[in-house]
Design a protein around this motif. Structure first.
Motif, PDB file in Angstrom:
ATOM      1  N   GLY A 134       6.795  61.701 -78.941  1.00 58.00           N
ATOM      2  CA  GLY A 134       6.333  63.077 -79.107  1.00 58.00           C
ATOM      3  C   GLY A 134       5.064  63.201 -79.931  1.00 58.00           C
ATOM      4  O   GLY A 134       4.655  64.302 -80.285  1.00 58.00           O
ATOM      5  N   GLU A 135       4.440  62.063 -80.247  1.00 61.79           N
ATOM      6  CA  GLU A 135       3.172  62.090 -80.999  1.00 61.79           C
ATOM      7  C   GLU A 135       2.053  62.503 -80.049  1.00 61.79           C
ATOM      8  O   GLU A 135       1.896  61.923 -78.981  1.00 61.79           O
ATOM      9  CB  GLU A 135       2.895  60.721 -81.614  1.00 61.79           C
ATOM     10  CG  GLU A 135       3.965  60.301 -82.591  1.00 61.79           C
ATOM     11  CD  GLU A 135       3.928  58.831 -82.942  1.00 61.79           C
ATOM     12  OE1 GLU A 135       4.574  58.476 -83.944  1.00 61.79           O
ATOM     13  OE2 GLU A 135       3.275  58.032 -82.249  1.00 61.79           O
ATOM     14  N   GLN A 136       1.302  63.499 -80.474  1.00 64.01           N
ATOM     15  CA  GLN A 136       0.266  64.084 -79.630  1.00 64.01           C
ATOM     16  C   GLN A 136      -1.120  63.620 -80.060  1.00 64.01           C
ATOM     17  O   GLN A 136      -1.416  63.534 -81.257  1.00 64.01           O
ATOM     18  CB  GLN A 136       0.334  65.609 -79.709  1.00 64.01           C
ATOM     19  CG  GLN A 136       1.655  66.163 -79.208  1.00 64.01           C
ATOM     20  CD  GLN A 136       1.803  67.620 -79.525  1.00 64.01           C
ATOM     21  OE1 GLN A 136       1.951  67.987 -80.691  1.00 64.01           O
ATOM     22  NE2 GLN A 136       1.765  68.463 -78.501  1.00 64.01           N
ATOM     23  N   TRP A 137      -1.965  63.355 -79.068  1.00 62.81           N
ATOM     24  CA  TRP A 137      -3.349  62.935 -79.299  1.00 62.81           C
ATOM     25  C   TRP A 137      -4.287  63.766 -78.434  1.00 62.81           C
ATOM     26  O   TRP A 137      -3.930  64.145 -77.311  1.00 62.81           O
ATOM     27  CB  TRP A 137      -3.530  61.463 -78.943  1.00 62.81           C
ATOM     28  CG  TRP A 137      -2.759  60.539 -79.823  1.00 62.81           C
ATOM     29  CD1 TRP A 137      -1.514  60.019 -79.582  1.00 62.81           C
ATOM     30  CD2 TRP A 137      -3.159  60.046 -81.101  1.00 62.81           C
ATOM     31  NE1 TRP A 137      -1.126  59.223 -80.632  1.00 62.81           N
ATOM     32  CE2 TRP A 137      -2.115  59.216 -81.571  1.00 62.81           C
ATOM     33  CE3 TRP A 137      -4.296  60.211 -81.883  1.00 62.81           C
ATOM     34  CZ2 TRP A 137      -2.174  58.560 -82.796  1.00 62.81           C
ATOM     35  CZ3 TRP A 137      -4.353  59.561 -83.101  1.00 62.81           C
ATOM     36  CH2 TRP A 137      -3.312  58.748 -83.545  1.00 62.81           C
ATOM     37  N   VAL A 138      -5.469  64.047 -78.958  1.00 66.00           N
ATOM     38  CA  VAL A 138      -6.490  64.750 -78.194  1.00 66.00           C
ATOM     39  C   VAL A 138      -7.795  63.960 -78.308  1.00 66.00           C
ATOM     40  O   VAL A 138      -8.213  63.580 -79.405  1.00 66.00           O
ATOM     41  CB  VAL A 138      -6.704  66.202 -78.703  1.00 66.00           C
ATOM     42  CG1 VAL A 138      -7.803  66.897 -77.904  1.00 66.00           C
ATOM     43  CG2 VAL A 138      -5.402  66.990 -78.621  1.00 66.00           C
ATOM     44  N   PHE A 139      -8.410  63.722 -77.165  1.00 63.87           N
ATOM     45  CA  PHE A 139      -9.698  63.045 -77.070  1.00 63.87           C
ATOM     46  C   PHE A 139     -10.739  64.103 -76.729  1.00 63.87           C
ATOM     47  O   PHE A 139     -10.528  64.928 -75.840  1.00 63.87           O
ATOM     48  CB  PHE A 139      -9.633  61.993 -75.958  1.00 63.87           C
ATOM     49  CG  PHE A 139     -10.966  61.406 -75.585  1.00 63.87           C
ATOM     50  CD1 PHE A 139     -11.512  60.374 -76.332  1.00 63.87           C
ATOM     51  CD2 PHE A 139     -11.661  61.870 -74.487  1.00 63.87           C
ATOM     52  CE1 PHE A 139     -12.727  59.817 -75.978  1.00 63.87           C
ATOM     53  CE2 PHE A 139     -12.885  61.317 -74.127  1.00 63.87           C
ATOM     54  CZ  PHE A 139     -13.410  60.292 -74.882  1.00 63.87           C
ATOM     55  N   ILE A 140     -11.849  64.093 -77.442  1.00 63.87           N
ATOM     56  CA  ILE A 140     -12.935  65.051 -77.215  1.00 63.87           C
ATOM     57  C   ILE A 140     -14.214  64.253 -77.013  1.00 63.87           C
ATOM     58  O   ILE A 140     -14.572  63.410 -77.844  1.00 63.87           O
ATOM     59  CB  ILE A 140     -13.132  66.013 -78.416  1.00 63.87           C
ATOM     60  CG1 ILE A 140     -11.808  66.672 -78.813  1.00 63.87           C
ATOM     61  CG2 ILE A 140     -14.183  67.068 -78.099  1.00 63.87           C
ATOM     62  CD1 ILE A 140     -11.160  66.057 -80.008  1.00 63.87           C
ATOM     63  N   TYR A 141     -14.928  64.524 -75.921  1.00 65.02           N
ATOM     64  CA  TYR A 141     -16.185  63.835 -75.669  1.00 65.02           C
ATOM     65  C   TYR A 141     -17.251  64.860 -75.310  1.00 65.02           C
ATOM     66  O   TYR A 141     -17.058  65.677 -74.409  1.00 65.02           O
ATOM     67  CB  TYR A 141     -16.046  62.821 -74.526  1.00 65.02           C
ATOM     68  CG  TYR A 141     -17.307  62.031 -74.293  1.00 65.02           C
ATOM     69  CD1 TYR A 141     -17.621  60.956 -75.114  1.00 65.02           C
ATOM     70  CD2 TYR A 141     -18.187  62.367 -73.283  1.00 65.02           C
ATOM     71  CE1 TYR A 141     -18.787  60.231 -74.925  1.00 65.02           C
ATOM     72  CE2 TYR A 141     -19.349  61.646 -73.082  1.00 65.02           C
ATOM     73  CZ  TYR A 141     -19.638  60.581 -73.902  1.00 65.02           C
ATOM     74  OH  TYR A 141     -20.799  59.865 -73.719  1.00 65.02           O
ATOM     75  N   ASN A 142     -18.375  64.820 -76.024  1.00 61.10           N
ATOM     76  CA  ASN A 142     -19.495  65.694 -75.739  1.00 61.10           C
ATOM     77  C   ASN A 142     -20.490  64.899 -74.906  1.00 61.10           C
ATOM     78  O   ASN A 142     -21.099  63.944 -75.392  1.00 61.10           O
ATOM     79  CB  ASN A 142     -20.133  66.185 -77.038  1.00 61.10           C
ATOM     80  CG  ASN A 142     -21.230  67.189 -76.788  1.00 61.10           C
ATOM     81  OD1 ASN A 142     -22.123  66.967 -75.984  1.00 61.10           O
ATOM     82  ND2 ASN A 142     -21.162  68.314 -77.480  1.00 61.10           N
ATOM     83  N   ARG A 143     -20.641  65.268 -73.646  1.00 58.29           N
ATOM     84  CA  ARG A 143     -21.529  64.534 -72.735  1.00 58.29           C
ATOM     85  C   ARG A 143     -22.990  64.638 -73.157  1.00 58.29           C
ATOM     86  O   ARG A 143     -23.767  63.736 -72.883  1.00 58.29           O
ATOM     87  CB  ARG A 143     -21.341  65.031 -71.317  1.00 58.29           C
ATOM     88  CG  ARG A 143     -19.995  64.669 -70.725  1.00 58.29           C
ATOM     89  CD  ARG A 143     -19.878  65.161 -69.284  1.00 58.29           C
ATOM     90  NE  ARG A 143     -18.617  64.748 -68.709  1.00 58.29           N
ATOM     91  CZ  ARG A 143     -17.613  65.572 -68.449  1.00 58.29           C
ATOM     92  NH1 ARG A 143     -17.712  66.844 -68.734  1.00 58.29           N
ATOM     93  NH2 ARG A 143     -16.507  65.123 -67.910  1.00 58.29           N
TER      94      ARG A 143
END
Length: 112
Positions: A40-49
């Motif tokens: 249930g561990e949540q991760w978010v990846f954010i990439y600015n092109r």
């Protein structure tokens, strides 16, 4: 045409993990990836092109944000999380000139 919400994700972490961030999804140059592991561990990846900046944040690390530089992530990820992160990097940079060989090689080595 009225804009409608496509995806809404609830925070599964307790208050002790900090306040989860909110991510704007209307910017076409920003790629977002979401992952929840078997615990249930949540991760978010954010990439600015535009800036080619890659970030990773997760409830397991108190929603602290880590910049991904070269082959360095700054957090310990399990095999599934590394595989997801590699997929995010490939998807986010598919149409750019960013080379992912160092990141892919490092993540692959850790999977072995």
């Amino acid at each position: 045409m009225e804009k409608q919400t496509l995806l809404e994700i609830r925070n599964r972490h307790g208050k002790g993990c900090g306040k989860p961030p909110s991510f704007p999804t209307t910017d076409p140059k920003v790629y977002l990836g979401y992952y929840e592991n078997e615990h249930g561990e949540q991760w978010v990846f954010i990439y600015n092109r535009e800036t080619q900046e890659a970030l990773l944040t997760g409830g397991d690390v108190g929603w602290e944000t880590y910049k991904i530089e070269g082959n360095t992530v700054g957090v310990i990820l399990n095999a599934g999380e590394r595989s997801w992160l590699q997929s995010c990097l490939e998807a986010a940079t598919a149409f750019s000139n960013v080379a992912l060989s160092d990141v892919a090689a490092t993540l692959t080595k850790k999977l072995e």
